[in-house]
Structures are given as structure tokens and as C-alpha cells.
Design a protein around this motif. Structure first.
Motif, short mmCIF file in Angstrom:
data_model
loop_
_atom_site.label_atom_id
_atom_site.label_comp_id
_atom_site.label_asym_id
_atom_site.label_seq_id
_atom_site.Cartn_x
_atom_site.Cartn_y
_atom_site.Cartn_z
N ARG A 29 0.84 -1.20 0.00
CA ARG A 29 0.00 0.00 0.00
C ARG A 29 0.87 1.25 0.00
NH1 ARG A 29 -3.31 2.73 4.08
NH2 ARG A 29 -2.54 1.27 5.64
N HIS A 30 0.63 2.14 -0.96
CA HIS A 30 1.41 3.37 -1.09
C HIS A 30 0.69 4.54 -0.43
CE1 HIS A 30 4.25 2.15 -4.61
NE2 HIS A 30 4.02 1.13 -3.81
N SER A 31 1.32 5.70 -0.49
CA SER A 31 0.78 6.88 0.18
C SER A 31 -0.55 7.35 -0.40
CB SER A 31 1.79 8.01 0.16
OG SER A 31 2.17 8.32 -1.17
N ASP A 32 -0.86 6.91 -1.64
CA ASP A 32 -2.16 7.28 -2.23
C ASP A 32 -3.26 6.32 -1.79
OD1 ASP A 32 -1.49 4.98 -3.59
OD2 ASP A 32 -1.57 5.89 -5.59
N ASN A 33 -2.92 5.40 -0.85
CA ASN A 33 -3.86 4.42 -0.29
C ASN A 33 -4.24 3.33 -1.28
OD1 ASN A 33 -4.88 3.79 2.26
ND2 ASN A 33 -6.96 4.38 1.66
N GLN A 34 -3.50 3.22 -2.37
CA GLN A 34 -3.71 2.16 -3.36
C GLN A 34 -2.62 1.09 -3.21
OE1 GLN A 34 -6.34 2.17 -5.76
NE2 GLN A 34 -7.03 3.82 -4.42
N TYR A 35 -2.98 -0.15 -3.56
CA TYR A 35 -2.01 -1.23 -3.53
C TYR A 35 -1.34 -1.37 -4.90
CZ TYR A 35 -3.33 -2.88 1.08
OH TYR A 35 -3.53 -2.96 2.43
N TYR A 36 -0.03 -1.62 -4.89
CA TYR A 36 0.76 -1.78 -6.10
C TYR A 36 1.50 -3.11 -6.05
CZ TYR A 36 0.02 3.17 -7.14
OH TYR A 36 -0.54 4.40 -7.43
N VAL A 37 1.57 -3.79 -7.20
CA VAL A 37 2.31 -5.05 -7.28
C VAL A 37 3.81 -4.74 -7.31
CG1 VAL A 37 2.73 -7.16 -8.60
CG2 VAL A 37 0.42 -6.18 -8.53
N HIS A 38 4.53 -5.28 -6.34
CA HIS A 38 5.98 -5.09 -6.25
C HIS A 38 6.75 -6.33 -6.66
CE1 HIS A 38 6.80 -1.16 -4.19
NE2 HIS A 38 5.48 -1.22 -4.12
N GLY A 39 6.14 -7.51 -6.50
CA GLY A 39 6.89 -8.73 -6.78
C GLY A 39 6.01 -9.88 -7.19
N ILE A 40 6.67 -10.88 -7.76
CA ILE A 40 6.03 -12.13 -8.16
C ILE A 40 6.67 -13.25 -7.36
CG2 ILE A 40 5.65 -13.78 -10.06
CD1 ILE A 40 6.03 -11.38 -11.98
N VAL A 41 5.87 -14.09 -6.70
CA VAL A 41 6.41 -15.21 -5.93
C VAL A 41 7.20 -16.11 -6.87
CG1 VAL A 41 5.88 -17.20 -4.49
CG2 VAL A 41 4.47 -15.15 -4.32
N SER A 42 8.48 -16.34 -6.54
CA SER A 42 9.36 -17.12 -7.40
C SER A 42 9.83 -18.42 -6.74
CB SER A 42 10.57 -16.28 -7.83
OG SER A 42 11.43 -17.00 -8.68
N TYR A 43 10.60 -18.33 -5.66
CA TYR A 43 11.09 -19.54 -5.01
C TYR A 43 11.48 -19.24 -3.57
CZ TYR A 43 15.99 -17.96 -5.32
OH TYR A 43 17.16 -17.27 -5.17
N GLY A 44 11.99 -20.26 -2.89
CA GLY A 44 12.45 -20.10 -1.53
C GLY A 44 13.27 -21.31 -1.12
N THR A 45 13.20 -21.69 0.13
CA THR A 45 13.96 -22.84 0.60
C THR A 45 13.40 -24.12 0.01
OG1 THR A 45 12.59 -22.83 2.60
CG2 THR A 45 14.74 -21.77 2.72
N THR A 46 14.27 -25.13 -0.15
CA THR A 46 13.85 -26.38 -0.78
C THR A 46 12.81 -27.12 0.06
OG1 THR A 46 15.76 -27.47 0.23
CG2 THR A 46 16.01 -26.71 -2.04
N VAL A 47 12.82 -26.89 1.37
CA VAL A 47 11.78 -27.38 2.26
C VAL A 47 11.16 -26.17 2.93
CG1 VAL A 47 11.24 -28.78 4.28
CG2 VAL A 47 13.01 -29.54 2.68
N CYS A 48 9.87 -26.05 2.83
CA CYS A 48 9.21 -24.85 3.35
C CYS A 48 9.25 -24.78 4.87
CB CYS A 48 7.75 -24.84 2.89
SG CYS A 48 7.57 -24.79 1.11
N GLY A 49 9.06 -23.58 5.38
CA GLY A 49 8.92 -23.40 6.81
C GLY A 49 10.21 -23.44 7.59
N GLN A 50 11.32 -22.99 7.01
CA GLN A 50 12.61 -23.01 7.70
C GLN A 50 12.98 -21.66 8.30
OE1 GLN A 50 15.81 -25.49 6.09
NE2 GLN A 50 14.54 -25.87 4.30
N GLY A 51 12.01 -20.74 8.38
CA GLY A 51 12.29 -19.45 8.98
C GLY A 51 13.15 -18.55 8.13
N LEU A 52 13.06 -18.68 6.82
CA LEU A 52 13.86 -17.88 5.90
C LEU A 52 12.96 -17.21 4.86
CD1 LEU A 52 16.80 -20.41 5.44
CD2 LEU A 52 16.95 -18.16 6.53
N PRO A 53 13.41 -16.12 4.23
CA PRO A 53 12.55 -15.38 3.30
C PRO A 53 12.24 -16.17 2.03
CG PRO A 53 14.41 -14.03 4.03
CD PRO A 53 14.68 -15.43 4.47
#
Length: 317
Positions: free
Chosen positions: A274-298
Motif C-alpha cells: 500500500r502506497h501513500s495514495d492508499n492504493q495497492y501496487y504489485v511489487h513482486g512475483i512469488v518465485s522460489y524459496g527454501t527447498t523445504v518450506c517453513g525453515q524461517g527464511l525469506p
């Protein structure tokens, strides 16, 4: 021990054990790194881990999930696209999310498509509950599938794709385009958001061993500074399948609260802020992460600001 470390590691009672364990394991990791530079980087990493425990995305399949998110209401996020396989001409399997960015184009991730054959995929707009067929839904074939020519399956850099719908969507309260963040470069500072609020959206799994969500869910998030993203992915390279976010790659880390995650079912979907104009903007596309989910990493996202030129050039008839 620095004061900020103590401040950020002191959380409310129900989170204290989780954070202490996170801080302890990260501190022990830091002790194993002998380079002064890496020790400094790891201290910064401890700061972020203690401030906000974060999670990642599975690379076992071109999918991702939201664990620990919250419910949305129908029509809350009218730009959300639901991408599915239809090898027999009928919807067979949900594979990814996406974002409608004008009345005929959807933005998603290249890795969602195992084959460039556009006839094997379809898009649904206005989707909310997968178990309920609604008059708000609009289904489309794909007339063009544009994957990024520089997408690298080793690093997942340029994990971005454009899908042209077979006809223009009917715009209404349940189906309407998203805003995209302005063009930028990796050297640009992070924009200031009203209330600093970002969300990742998707129908992904709600538990690691469960099934994908029936209804669209959201997960509160924030964008991690690029240098800290490099720290996380460097120190934990083995958990990321040896992928490291560095330099001016069009990627960033997005992080979450303790007990939350993205994994199977959310790839291709957006992080919106959400930006200062109170509108939501797309900043990113979900790409990947840890090989096993839920390891406390981004989780790692494709950075839209770096790709605006590519988007504009490829949205042609």
C-alpha cells in the motif's frame, strides 16, 4: 551484546520461545564463520531474524503455499488470476497465481509453465472459492504466452511471464487490473508505504502436508533490504538449492511473521504494498524459496520495478 539485539529478541510471551531458538541458531551459525566481513553480515542477519522470523518457498514443483495467512473476502483483490492446466480442454489442475494488469494481460512467473504450449493452460478471473462456481468468474484460453528469454533455471533470475487472454476481460467490482510499481533499478531505495503494509496473495497450501486452500488467502509481509537478502541466501545457500540473490539481480526477499510461509500453490502470485495514495501496487512475483518450506527464511520474489521495460515491450497485439 548490542541493545537492538535485546530489544528485537524480546517479544510477547507466546512468540518468545520461537524467536529465542531462531536467534540462538543464527548466532551459532555466525560463530562458525571466521571472515570478519561475514561475521558482520551475520550480525545484521540476526537483527532481521529476531525482528521478524521469516519463511520460504518450495522448489519441488512450480507452486507455492500460504501457511498461517488470513482469510480474504470475495472481491477484495479483483486483479487475482487463477492459472490452471487443461491438457484435455477442461481444467485439470491449479498451478499458479497471477495478476491482471490490464483488461487482456496477466503477469505471472515463467517457471509456472512446464511447456511453452499455451493451449495446455487456462486462466480464471474473479475466482474466490475453488469449490463454488460463481457468476463472478470469467474463464479464458491463452492467445499468447511470453516467457522471459533470460530466465535462468539455475538462479531463477527473470522469473516473469506475460499471458494474453483470448479476449478482453469484463471489468467490474470482481475483476479489475492491478497497479504496478513504478520502474526503478536495484540501487533505488525501497519506497515508503502508507503504514508499511504489504501482502502476498494466493490459494496455496495452508499446512505443509495439506492441500491447497479452497479460498483466496493473504499473508502480511515486508520487503527485506537487498544487502540483507544477500546475507540470508548466502549463509543458507544449501537450503535455497545453492541460489543466492546478489548484485543487481531483479529479485528481492520478502519476509513474514513466525509460523507463516509461502510454498506450493502461490508461485506467480503477487506481493502488493500500500502506497501513500492508499492504493495497492504489485511489487513482486512469488518465485522460489527454501527447498523445504517453513525453515524461517525469506521467500524470493521477482522485482517488478526492474522489469517494467520488459513488461511494456512485450504487451503487444
Amino acid at each position: 551484546m548490542p541493545n537492538w539485539f535485546l530489544i528485537y529478541c524480546k517479544k510477547e510471551d507466546e512468540k518468545r520461545l520461537f524467536i529465542n531458538q531462531t536467534c540462538k541458531s543464527t548466532y551459532e551459525m555466525k560463530q562458525q564463520v571466521h571472515s570478519p566481513r561475514m561475521m558482520l553480515l551475520n550480525v545484521l542477519g540476526v537483527f532481521i531474524l529476531c525482528a521478524h522470523a521469516v519463511s520460504g518457498t518450495s522448489m519441488g514443483a512450480p507452486e507455492a503455499r500460504i501457511i498461517g495467512g488470513s482469510a480474504t473476502a470475495e472481491g477484495d483483490w479483483p486483479f487475482m488470476a487463477f492459472i490452471y492446466e487443461k491438457p484435455t480442454g477442461h481444467p485439470i489442475r491449479f498451478i499458479c497465481g497471477g495478476s491482471l494488469i490490464n483488461n487482456q494481460w496477466v503477469l505471472t512467473a515463467t517457471h509456472c509453465f512446464e511447456t511453452p504450449n499455451r493451449n495446455l493452460y487456462g486462466v480464471r478471473l474473479g475466482e474466490y472459492s475453488r469449490s463454488v462456481t460463481s457468476s463472478n468468474e470469467q474463464n479464458f484460453n491463452i492467445s499468447r504466452l511470453v516467457t522471459h528469454a533470460r530466465f535462468d533455471r539455475v538462479t531463477y533470475v527473470f522469473d516473469i511471464a506475460l499471458v494474453k487472454l483470448s479476449r478482453a476481460a469484463t471489468i467490474n467490482q470482481y475483476v479489475s487490473p492491478a497497479n504496478l510499481v513504478a520502474p526503478g533499478s536495484c540501487n533505488d531505495p525501497s519506497p515508503n508505504f502508507a503504514a508499511g503494509q504489504c501482502y502476498t496473495l494466493g490459494w496455496g497450501k495452508t499446512t505443509a502436508s495439506g492441500t491447497t486452500s479452497d479460498t483466496l488467502r493473504k499473508l502480511g509481509s515486508f520487503i527485506v533490504p537487498k544487502k540483507l537478502c544477500t546475507i540470508f541466501t548466502t549463509v543458507n545457500a544449501a537450503k535455497y538449492g545453492s541460489r543466492v540473490v546478489s548484485g543487481c539481480q531483479a529479485q528481492y526477499c520478502g519476509s513474514y511473521n513466525p509460523g507463516q510461509d509461502t510454498c506450493e500453490g502461490d508461485s506467480g502470485g503477487p506481493m502488493v504494498c500500500r502506497h501513500s495514495d492508499n492504493q495497492y501496487y504489485v511489487h513482486g512475483i512469488v518465485s522460489y524459496g527454501t527447498t523445504v518450506c517453513g525453515q524461517g527464511l525469506p521467500a524470493i520474489y521477482t522485482r517488478i520495478a526492474d522489469c517494467r521495460g520488459w513488461i511494456t515491450r512485450n504487451m503487444r497485439p
